[in-house]
Write a protein that holds these residues in place. Structure first.
Motif, PDB file in Angstrom:
ATOM      1  N   LEU A 109       0.823  -1.133   0.185  1.00  0.00           N
ATOM      2  CA  LEU A 109       0.028  -0.153  -0.022  1.00  0.00           C
ATOM      3  C   LEU A 109       0.761   1.156   0.312  1.00  0.00           C
ATOM      4  CD1 LEU A 109      -2.770   1.408   0.393  1.00  0.00           C
ATOM      5  CD2 LEU A 109      -2.410   1.178   2.703  1.00  0.00           C
ATOM      6  N   SER A 110       1.897   1.070   0.869  1.00  0.00           N
ATOM      7  CA  SER A 110       2.840   2.361   0.954  1.00  0.00           C
ATOM      8  C   SER A 110       3.524   2.722  -0.587  1.00  0.00           C
ATOM      9  CB  SER A 110       3.998   2.107   1.656  1.00  0.00           C
ATOM     10  OG  SER A 110       4.854   3.328   2.023  1.00  0.00           O
ATOM     11  N   LYS A 111       3.793   1.647  -1.169  1.00  0.00           N
ATOM     12  CA  LYS A 111       4.528   1.699  -2.507  1.00  0.00           C
ATOM     13  C   LYS A 111       3.519   2.399  -3.592  1.00  0.00           C
ATOM     14  CE  LYS A 111       7.709  -1.936  -1.932  1.00  0.00           C
ATOM     15  NZ  LYS A 111       8.307  -3.410  -2.238  1.00  0.00           N
ATOM     16  N   SER A 112       2.045   1.973  -3.255  1.00  0.00           N
ATOM     17  CA  SER A 112       1.133   2.507  -4.192  1.00  0.00           C
ATOM     18  C   SER A 112       0.993   3.944  -4.224  1.00  0.00           C
ATOM     19  CB  SER A 112      -0.106   1.609  -3.987  1.00  0.00           C
ATOM     20  OG  SER A 112       0.070   0.134  -4.424  1.00  0.00           O
ATOM     21  N   VAL A 113       0.769   4.127  -2.938  1.00  0.00           N
ATOM     22  CA  VAL A 113       0.499   5.506  -2.394  1.00  0.00           C
ATOM     23  C   VAL A 113       1.521   6.533  -3.105  1.00  0.00           C
ATOM     24  CG1 VAL A 113       0.591   7.154  -0.381  1.00  0.00           C
ATOM     25  CG2 VAL A 113      -0.750   5.175  -0.329  1.00  0.00           C
ATOM     26  N   ASN A 114       3.096   5.901  -2.887  1.00  0.00           N
ATOM     27  CA  ASN A 114       4.064   6.715  -3.461  1.00  0.00           C
ATOM     28  C   ASN A 114       3.866   7.050  -4.976  1.00  0.00           C
ATOM     29  OD1 ASN A 114       5.706   7.387  -1.018  1.00  0.00           O
ATOM     30  ND2 ASN A 114       6.425   5.298  -0.995  1.00  0.00           N
ATOM     31  N   ILE A 115       3.545   6.059  -5.544  1.00  0.00           N
ATOM     32  CA  ILE A 115       3.472   5.850  -7.154  1.00  0.00           C
ATOM     33  C   ILE A 115       2.380   6.899  -7.366  1.00  0.00           C
ATOM     34  CG2 ILE A 115       2.523   4.451  -9.184  1.00  0.00           C
ATOM     35  CD1 ILE A 115       3.903   2.084  -7.758  1.00  0.00           C
ATOM     36  N   ILE A 116       1.169   6.810  -6.935  1.00  0.00           N
ATOM     37  CA  ILE A 116       0.035   7.794  -7.222  1.00  0.00           C
ATOM     38  C   ILE A 116       0.499   9.224  -6.749  1.00  0.00           C
ATOM     39  CG2 ILE A 116      -2.476   8.448  -6.770  1.00  0.00           C
ATOM     40  CD1 ILE A 116      -2.659   5.524  -5.783  1.00  0.00           C
ATOM     41  N   SER A 117       1.052   9.471  -5.633  1.00  0.00           N
ATOM     42  CA  SER A 117       1.534  10.778  -5.166  1.00  0.00           C
ATOM     43  C   SER A 117       2.571  11.422  -6.622  1.00  0.00           C
ATOM     44  CB  SER A 117       2.219  10.634  -3.808  1.00  0.00           C
ATOM     45  OG  SER A 117       1.289  10.290  -2.852  1.00  0.00           O
ATOM     46  N   GLU A 118       3.542  10.520  -6.800  1.00  0.00           N
ATOM     47  CA  GLU A 118       4.359  10.986  -7.813  1.00  0.00           C
ATOM     48  C   GLU A 118       3.792  11.325  -9.146  1.00  0.00           C
ATOM     49  OE1 GLU A 118       7.063   7.824  -8.136  1.00  0.00           O
ATOM     50  OE2 GLU A 118       8.301   8.129  -6.185  1.00  0.00           O
ATOM     51  N   ILE A 164      -2.452  13.268  20.588  1.00  0.00           N
ATOM     52  CA  ILE A 164      -1.184  12.778  19.822  1.00  0.00           C
ATOM     53  C   ILE A 164      -1.436  12.986  18.202  1.00  0.00           C
ATOM     54  CG2 ILE A 164      -0.542  11.215  21.449  1.00  0.00           C
ATOM     55  CD1 ILE A 164      -1.584   9.021  19.644  1.00  0.00           C
ATOM     56  N   ASN A 165      -0.502  13.442  17.605  1.00  0.00           N
ATOM     57  CA  ASN A 165      -0.383  13.363  16.028  1.00  0.00           C
ATOM     58  C   ASN A 165      -0.184  12.338  15.503  1.00  0.00           C
ATOM     59  OD1 ASN A 165      -1.300  16.176  15.976  1.00  0.00           O
ATOM     60  ND2 ASN A 165       0.772  16.963  16.419  1.00  0.00           N
ATOM     61  N   TYR A 166      -0.748  11.408  14.999  1.00  0.00           N
ATOM     62  CA  TYR A 166      -0.464  10.007  14.305  1.00  0.00           C
ATOM     63  C   TYR A 166      -0.242  10.158  13.165  1.00  0.00           C
ATOM     64  CZ  TYR A 166      -0.378   4.853  13.815  1.00  0.00           C
ATOM     65  OH  TYR A 166       0.237   3.867  13.569  1.00  0.00           O
ATOM     66  N   PRO A 167       0.914   9.619  12.670  1.00  0.00           N
ATOM     67  CA  PRO A 167       1.472   9.653  11.222  1.00  0.00           C
ATOM     68  C   PRO A 167       0.567   8.632  10.244  1.00  0.00           C
ATOM     69  CG  PRO A 167       3.190   8.360  12.539  1.00  0.00           C
ATOM     70  CD  PRO A 167       1.985   8.739  13.497  1.00  0.00           C
ATOM     71  N   LEU A 168       0.466   9.211   8.971  1.00  0.00           N
ATOM     72  CA  LEU A 168      -0.567   8.516   7.983  1.00  0.00           C
ATOM     73  C   LEU A 168       0.644   8.005   6.961  1.00  0.00           C
ATOM     74  CD1 LEU A 168      -3.241  10.553   7.583  1.00  0.00           C
ATOM     75  CD2 LEU A 168      -3.219   8.567   9.035  1.00  0.00           C
ATOM     76  N   ILE A 169       0.312   6.971   6.334  1.00  0.00           N
ATOM     77  CA  ILE A 169       1.162   6.644   5.347  1.00  0.00           C
ATOM     78  C   ILE A 169       1.063   7.588   4.197  1.00  0.00           C
ATOM     79  CG2 ILE A 169       1.305   4.810   3.351  1.00  0.00           C
ATOM     80  CD1 ILE A 169      -0.157   2.508   5.004  1.00  0.00           C
ATOM     81  N   SER A 170       2.165   8.156   3.775  1.00  0.00           N
ATOM     82  CA  SER A 170       2.339   9.178   2.786  1.00  0.00           C
ATOM     83  C   SER A 170       3.703   9.048   1.864  1.00  0.00           C
ATOM     84  CB  SER A 170       2.283  10.504   3.476  1.00  0.00           C
ATOM     85  OG  SER A 170       3.061  10.728   4.562  1.00  0.00           O
ATOM     86  N   ALA A 171       3.760   9.925   0.907  1.00  0.00           N
ATOM     87  CA  ALA A 171       4.716  10.146   0.167  1.00  0.00           C
ATOM     88  C   ALA A 171       5.869  10.854   0.786  1.00  0.00           C
ATOM     89  CB  ALA A 171       4.664  10.559  -1.191  1.00  0.00           C
ATOM     90  N   SER A 172       7.145  11.020   0.518  1.00  0.00           N
ATOM     91  CA  SER A 172       8.193  11.702   1.011  1.00  0.00           C
ATOM     92  C   SER A 172       7.870  13.083   0.997  1.00  0.00           C
ATOM     93  CB  SER A 172       9.488  11.789  -0.006  1.00  0.00           C
ATOM     94  OG  SER A 172       9.241  12.272  -1.171  1.00  0.00           O
ATOM     95  N   ASP A 173       8.469  13.829   1.976  1.00  0.00           N
ATOM     96  CA  ASP A 173       7.979  15.437   2.097  1.00  0.00           C
ATOM     97  C   ASP A 173       8.016  16.228   0.889  1.00  0.00           C
ATOM     98  OD1 ASP A 173       7.616  14.990   4.947  1.00  0.00           O
ATOM     99  OD2 ASP A 173       9.500  15.728   5.548  1.00  0.00           O
ATOM    100  N   SER A 174       9.089  16.153  -0.071  1.00  0.00           N
ATOM    101  CA  SER A 174       9.146  16.728  -1.383  1.00  0.00           C
ATOM    102  C   SER A 174       7.928  16.267  -2.337  1.00  0.00           C
ATOM    103  CB  SER A 174      10.408  16.554  -1.948  1.00  0.00           C
ATOM    104  OG  SER A 174      10.651  15.251  -2.202  1.00  0.00           O
ATOM    105  N   ILE A 175       7.842  15.055  -2.545  1.00  0.00           N
ATOM    106  CA  ILE A 175       6.663  14.783  -3.175  1.00  0.00           C
ATOM    107  C   ILE A 175       5.257  14.857  -2.715  1.00  0.00           C
ATOM    108  CG2 ILE A 175       5.439  12.689  -4.326  1.00  0.00           C
ATOM    109  CD1 ILE A 175       7.946  13.443  -5.602  1.00  0.00           C
ATOM    110  N   PHE A 176       5.250  15.119  -1.519  1.00  0.00           N
ATOM    111  CA  PHE A 176       3.844  15.255  -0.654  1.00  0.00           C
ATOM    112  C   PHE A 176       3.478  16.609  -0.988  1.00  0.00           C
ATOM    113  CE2 PHE A 176       1.614  16.504   2.968  1.00  0.00           C
ATOM    114  CZ  PHE A 176       0.367  15.575   2.966  1.00  0.00           C
TER     115      PHE A 176
END
Length: 212
Positions: free
Chosen positions: A21-30, A93-105
């Motif tokens: 899923l993380s890889k898919s999120v990265n691909i879509i974000s890119e 608390i601030n819970y981190p979500l699955i997301s792309a790298s900061d620059s891509i995000f």
């Protein structure tokens, strides 16, 4: 609220950060961050651009619609963390979500379709948050067999909002978008050729029909 519950649950209980899923999120974000997407969005508009993001996710998931919808939910969320108030402790608390790298995000957020309804705000943010509501609700509707009370994850989704106070402002337009997403997910079970824009535009058509 349910969207944030879904995001948090999936981030923690189901998918580790280096998961498929993380890889898919990265691909879509890119893809959303790409120059090709900017050009396409300029040519066809934000509503149809949402279709192109959806098609990209379907292709990336090799036709696994549940996986594609869930990846779209994370990829189109315009924030990296969910603020959650823990019961009894009264602590946020601030819970981190699955997301792309900061620059891509950052670039992805800038390029997200934002004028998808007739009354989308005309500022630079518009309705950027609505696609995540739409695809998240579509995922729940499409994969409804997952979310039943006999399934531990499904049960947790049902009680999450009561047990954990997710800090999020929900307005009528959020709820309306959720309903459209539910409709899309239900229809997708019957017709795999349906596109998000065909459902998202219903709000505009309904408003105009009432005003005729």
């Amino acid at each position: 609220m349910l969207l944030l519950a879904l995001l948090t649950i999936c981030s923690y209980f189901i998918f580790p950060q280096q998961s498929k899923l993380s890889k898919s999120v990265n691909i879509i974000s890119e893809y959303i961050a790409s120059e090709a997407f900017i050009t396409l969005k300029t040519e066809i508009g934000d509503l149809k651009a949402a279709d192109s993001i959806y098609i990209q996710s379907i292709n990336n998931s090799s036709g696994d619609y549940s996986e594609a919808l869930l990846a779209l939910t994370f990829a189109t969320v315009p924030y990296k963390e969910v603020p959650i108030q823990i019961p009894l402790l009264n602590t946020i608390i601030n819970y981190p979500l699955i997301s792309a790298s900061d620059s891509i995000f950052s670039v992805k957020n800038k390029n997200l379709p934002r004028y998808i309804f007739f009354d989308s705000p005309g500022d630079s943010y518009g309705d950027k948050d609505k696609l995540a509501h739409f695809f998240g609700s579509a995922y729940i509707s499409f994969a409804s067999n997952i979310f039943d009370l006999g399934n531990p994850i499904g049960y947790f989704v049902e009680v999450f909002e009561e047990s954990f106070k997710v800090q999020s402002f929900v307005d009528d337009r959020d709820l309306m978008t959720n309903q459209l997403g539910n409709t899309f997910g239900s229809l997708l079970k019957l017709n795999k050729n349906i596109m998000p824009s065909q459902i998202l535009i219903l709000r505009t058509l309904t408003n105009f029909s009432f005003n005729l």
